[in-house]
Motif scaffolding. Structure first.
Motif, PDB file in Angstrom:
ATOM      1  N   UNK A 182       0.817  -1.199   0.000  1.00 20.68           N
ATOM      2  CA  UNK A 182       0.000   0.000   0.000  1.00 20.68           C
ATOM      3  C   UNK A 182       0.853   1.252   0.000  1.00 20.68           C
ATOM      4  N   UNK A 203       1.088   4.036  -2.992  1.00 19.90           N
ATOM      5  CA  UNK A 203       0.678   5.421  -2.811  1.00 19.90           C
ATOM      6  C   UNK A 203       1.837   6.386  -2.982  1.00 19.90           C
ATOM      7  N   UNK A 217      -9.647  -2.209  -4.977  1.00 21.17           N
ATOM      8  CA  UNK A 217      -8.758  -2.277  -6.143  1.00 21.17           C
ATOM      9  C   UNK A 217      -9.259  -1.359  -7.248  1.00 21.17           C
ATOM     10  N   UNK A 243      -8.760   2.314  -6.099  1.00 25.21           N
ATOM     11  CA  UNK A 243      -7.381   2.776  -6.193  1.00 25.21           C
ATOM     12  C   UNK A 243      -6.967   2.936  -7.651  1.00 25.21           C
ATOM     13  N   UNK A 252      -8.439   7.752  -1.620  1.00 21.85           N
ATOM     14  CA  UNK A 252      -7.663   6.533  -1.827  1.00 21.85           C
ATOM     15  C   UNK A 252      -7.084   6.033  -0.516  1.00 21.85           C
ATOM     16  N   UNK A 311      -7.585   2.417   1.517  1.00 21.98           N
ATOM     17  CA  UNK A 311      -6.539   1.501   1.992  1.00 21.98           C
ATOM     18  C   UNK A 311      -6.751   1.205   3.474  1.00 21.98           C
TER      19      UNK A 311
END
Lengths: 394, 275, 360
Positions: free
Chosen positions: A30, A34, C27, C30, C54, C58
């Motif tokens: 993650x 990002x 998914x 994102x 986003x 997560x």
């Protein structure tokens, strides 16, 4: 290759992923995913690409990006020894338009590129000046500026010679392989002789190719400012191409084709052919009776570069007739520097013979037969380029 | 199994053999030419006509500074790009082959798309993106571009290789007391490693050799294929053939080595298993 | 306050009860977010909102993983593995395509306007389709001929390796792939040496007095083999041959040898056995191979540049010229998009024709 035939369980198996592993895997991914936009944004503020330093180190370094095969090693070494400037010299400038496309993203945003000096062909230099990507030269520090050939000074796009200093100049004419042609060639019309169908080469340099054709039609290219005035030349070239007269459009690669006999004749540059005519007596170079085009590559100092002192030293060095003569004996193009002929004679041997070569030092009569293009406005030049591109098939 | 082949059948077989041999010859003639002309001593600037045999080129393979530095740039880019893309691609391959989930069909399709788009579209569109976002062209953009097409390639290749893989082996290891991660690294990973290495090697080659996508995204940076393209306007020196031959021999040696190692490992494994 | 907490708890419960949907949703979210940021669907402060969204996703994902227990983690695992690669592709494959579409509908203020404005300018497409129609047609016909040639040359080779290769299979496959390890450009340039006017092939043709035959077939033009369409097609065929051989081999190798033997017993001749049994079973490989050859060949410009003449230029050359010389990004993007659409249409028609095959 896996040749074992084992059964694959169709159902998902109960893997005892423990919390730690999942956290680590998921968290890492993650975070990685990002952080990528951030990385991208950081790249956006970068001024450029390579590890090369942008010109900004005072007067101790200089980066000159030049055409391939346009400089001898000796001159580079002598310059560094004489001036104390460390010269970075690369030959990645293969094509005016392609190089322009490379530097456009940065220059158009007001950033700078790595090289301090480029040596584009005159029309590209005019474009760079027009776009404001070029600095005024530190002429006060270049006393040898006075050695500039008179005919190259005072160009229409830089009347006071503030932005450029010519590097080499040359002539575009016709080179032919007399063994293939079976006769002497005299005029531009010979390029369109049906006997040579499929064995004619033309240059990808639009101004030289179209220039010769227009001169063959009796036009004066320095007077041409609009596409309509030149369209006759484009039509003639298009016709020749569709009839199969032209084998291909080349850059400097016509040299071997000519020597091998793949071309009967082609539009050629004087400097390339000089050595070839000595190696292969079948190959000859002529300035057609209608005339030839005169062109020059010229040095410009890119905006954003801080190495003014080094730039001045380099240009001054090149315009010393002794150094200019050495360069001429290597590249065999017309030097823009006065006094080279005498220096070549002083060097003796083969170089003295070069001093007598009419292609390197044309007499006044020959000079009178050469024509050069004036500056073209942006929209007109676009029409020229588009028309030429559709003929070369792009 | 029928052993009596009619004359016609035998002729047919021979025809196939001849055709196959001719195809192999066709594949290798240019390679011979490339290696051969690395020993040529060209008279002009272009290495097209055979003149003399000389060992000079091989004695001075790195004499063309620009060419050699371009090769280094290509190798460096390929190394980084391959590492990144192998990791990302293998993760995708594992997720597709090990688990069954809703989106697997769509993911499959999505993966194949970059492979089926023409390189010129991939290259020019990526360059447009970078231009719009004011990203400076160079190492980073080239690596990004290469990873982009390598991911699909690695994922598809690794997935094909591990298709027959028995995931219950991991389960067995866990039953025997191993933690999941230990089970993965000690059991699964070594077994799927050959597939991963094969995909990595091939994508490394793809990266070194990539021209079209790199052409649009390199800016002023020069990679090996770009240098050849650019310089080909003026000259083609025999050093290009020398360096290309070196690359060729190195990769053949690598491949042969991998094959021999693989065969040895198989022999070792099959030996113990058959006991 | 408690209502918020209980709502949050309820929401959390919903999340953890359907972890797979969460995984899928995150998914997709994102991916969309990545494209949005990269392709600048939103600018300025809105992009910050997208980034926050986003991040929230997560967080939600990680929460689901924790709270959902083992089953949740099991179903979330594939999404977790997929995400990095998918996001990379979204950023650098989808977003650029979007940028390309936007650019194709933009117009430039002047020749050196490098930041064209989006103006729904369909003129670019008109130019792409009319001015460059010859190049489009030429590219597809060259690519088509090259594909057919790779089948003709490559099928026997794949057949040989699959059925007669024995223990040398890997070596033979290696031999097919080895030329890959020289540079694409150098391989193409090598044909310059082979097909040169005074080279071995032309000399041989001249000695055998076959020049006339070749000229009528339009393989040679004016006594030369270089700078002809045949040279370009030959280059394309050569460069993409391994892409045909390998897929055909893969599908041939899967065929059980006993099937072939049975067919030989059943049918009167080997060629019938081949046509009825082997050929249909190798169709998946043929299909995959033709796509892997046709698509890159259609967009290629290297072969046309080195081996062709001004009348053999392909759409790839034109796109390159528009992009890098004319600096006409809008038209270049329109041309790229048209190329992609046409290829997609051809592929769809081809797929229908061959039946649905999977590309593995």
């Amino acid at each position: 290759m896996n040749t074992r035939r084992t059964t694959t369980p169709k159902s998902v198996q109960a893997s005892r992923l423990n919390r730690r592993d999942f956290l680590i895997r998921g968290g890492l991914m993650g975070a990685g995913a990002l952080s990528l936009p951030a990385l991208l944004a950081a790249c956006g503020s970068d001024s450029g690409s390579t590890a090369d330093t942008v010109g900004g180190g005072g007067d101790s370094s200089l980066f000159f990006e030049n055409w391939p095969g346009y400089m001898d090693e000796e001159t580079i070494g002598l310059f560094q020894a004489a001036s104390g400037v460390s010269l970075k010299y690369t030959e990645a400038f293969n094509d005016n338009n392609e190089y322009f496309a490379k530097i456009q993203p940065e220059m158009s945003k007001g950033k700078t590129i790595a090289p301090d000096i480029l040596a584009p062909t005159f029309w590209m230099a005019a474009r760079l000046v027009q776009l404001g990507w070029v600095q005024k030269l530190p002429k006060a520090d270049i006393p040898n500026f006075v050695n500039l050939r008179d005919d190259l000074s005072g160009q229409s796009w830089d009347k006071n010679d503030e932005y450029h200093l010519p590097y080499q100049s040359g002539i575009a004419g016709i080179a032919y392989n007399s063994k293939i042609t079976g006769r002497e060639l005299k005029s531009v019309a010979d390029l369109f002789d049906p006997a040579f169908k499929g064995k004619i080469g033309m240059l990808t340099e639009m101004r030289d190719t179209i220039g010769l054709i227009l001169m063959g039609e009796g036009k004066k290219i320095s007077d041409i400012t609009t596409f309509d005035a030149a369209s006759a030349g484009f039509d003639k070239l298009e016709k020749a191409k569709s009839e199969g007269q032209i084998r291909s459009f080349t850059g400097n690669d016509y040299v071997d084709d000519l020597s091998a006999g793949n071309f009967a004749a082609c539009v050629a540059w004087s400097g390339d052919v000089l050595q070839l005519t000595k190696d292969n007596p079948d190959v000859k170079f002529i300035i057609p009776e209608e005339g030839g085009t005169s062109w020059y590559d010229t040095m410009v100092w890119m905006k954003g570069s801080q190495n003014g002192d080094a730039v001045a030293k380099w240009m001054n060095f090149l315009y010393d007739p002794v150094n200019a003569a050495r360069l001429t004996s290597f590249v065999q193009y017309l030097s823009p520097v006065k006094g080279v002929q005498e220096e070549l004679v002083k060097m003796g041997g083969d170089n003295a013979k070069l001093a007598e070569d009419p292609l390197l030092f044309p007499d006044a009569a020959t000079f009178a037969r050469l024509q050069s293009w004036g500056a073209l406005a942006e929209e007109e030049e676009a029409k020229f380029d588009e028309a030429f591109a559709s003929i070369t098939g792009a | 199994m029928s052993t009596a082949f009619s004359k016609r059948q035998k002729a047919g077989q021979r025809l196939v053999n001849v055709a196959a041999g001719a195809a192999l010859l066709y594949i290798f003639i240019p390679i011979f030419v490339i290696v051969l002309f690395s020993f040529n001593e060209p008279k002009g600037k272009y290495n097209i006509k055979w003149q003399n045999f000389t060992l000079d080129n091989w004695a001075n393979p790195f004499i063309e500074k620009e060419l050699t530095s371009a090769l280094w740039v290509s190798l460096r880019i390929a190394l980084i790009a391959t590492i990144v893309s192998t990791i990302l691609g293998t993760l995708i391959a594992m997720s597709l082959s090990r688990y069954k989930f809703k989106a697997s069909g769509a993911v499959n399709l999505f993966l194949v798309l970059p492979l089926t788009a023409p390189e010129i579209v991939l290259g020019s569109s990526l360059a447009t993106l970078f231009l719009n976002r004011s990203v400076g062209f160079g190492y980073v953009t080239i690596i990004i571009a290469h990873v982009m097409f390598q991911i699909s390639f690695v994922a598809v290749t690794v997935r094909a290789r591990i298709r027959g893989f028995d995931w219950t082996l991991e389960q067995a290891a866990q039953d025997l007391g191993a933690t999941p991660s230990r089970a993965f690294w000690k059991v699964t990973f070594p077994l799927i490693l050959p597939g991963i290495m094969a995909a990595a090697l091939l994508s490394f080659a793809l990266s070194v050799d990539d021209f079209i996508i790199t052409f649009f995204n390199a800016g002023s940076l020069v990679t090996f294929p770009l240098q050849i393209f650019g310089a080909s306007r003026v000259k083609i020196s025999p050093q290009i053939n020398v360096l290309a031959s070196m690359l060729l021999f190195a990769s053949v040696a690598l491949m042969a080595g991998a094959m021999i190692l693989g065969r040895r490992r198989e022999r070792r494994h099959s030996g113990t298993l058959s006991k | 306050m408690t209502s918020v907490v209980s709502a949050g708890k309820k929401w959390g419960a919903t999340l953890s009860s359907r972890p797979e949907n969460v995984g899928l949703g995150v998914m997709l979210g994102l991916g969309l977010g990545a494209v949005a940021l990269a392709a600048q669907w939103v600018k300025g402060p809105s992009s910050l909102l997208v980034a926050i969204a986003m991040l929230t996703m997560v967080v939600g994902l990680i929460y689901t993983a924790f709270a959902g227990g083992l089953e949740a983690r099991k179903s979330l695992a594939p999404y977790g593995l997929l995400k990095p690669g998918m996001i990379w592709l979204c950023l650098f494959f989808l977003a650029p395509l979007w940028s390309m579409v936007v650019m194709s509908l933009s117009s430039k203020a002047g020749r050196f306007d490098f930041f064209p404005d989006f103006t729904w300018n369909f003129e670019n497409y008109r130019i792409a389709l009319t001015k460059f129609r010859p190049q489009f047609i030429r590219s597809f016909s060259y690519a088509g001929i090259a594909t057919i040639l790779t089948v003709v040359i490559g099928y026997p080779l794949a057949y040989f390796i699959a059925f007669r290769g024995g223990k040398y299979r890997n070596v033979l496959l290696g031999l097919v792939v080895v030329p890959f390890f020289t540079s694409y450009l150098i391989r193409t340039l090598a044909w310059n040496n082979i097909l040169a006017d005074e080279g071995p092939v032309v000399s041989l043709i001249n000695t055998l007095h076959l020049t006339g035959v070749f000229e009528t077939l339009d393989i040679m033009q004016n006594g030369k083999l270089m700078n002809t369409p045949a040279a370009v097609i030959g280059g394309l065929t050569y460069n993409f041959l391994p892409f045909m051989v390998l897929p055909i081999y893969v599908s041939l190798e899967k065929i059980d040898v006993r099937l072939v033997d049975a067919a030989m017993d059943l049918y009167s001749s080997a060629s019938q056995a081949f046509r009825k049994v082997v050929l249909p079973l190798s169709l998946p490989g043929l299909f995959a191979g033709s796509l892997l050859v046709f698509i890159p060949a259609a967009g290629d410009f290297v072969n046309a540049q080195f081996l062709g003449n001004p009348q053999t230029t392909m759409i790839g050359n034109s796109i390159q010229d528009q992009f890098l010389r004319q600096l006409n990004y809008p038209v270049a993007s329109a041309m790229s998009f048209v190329l992609m659409i046409i290829i997609t249409i051809i592929v769809l028609i081809y797929t229908k024709f061959m039946g649905t095959e999977d590309l593995a």
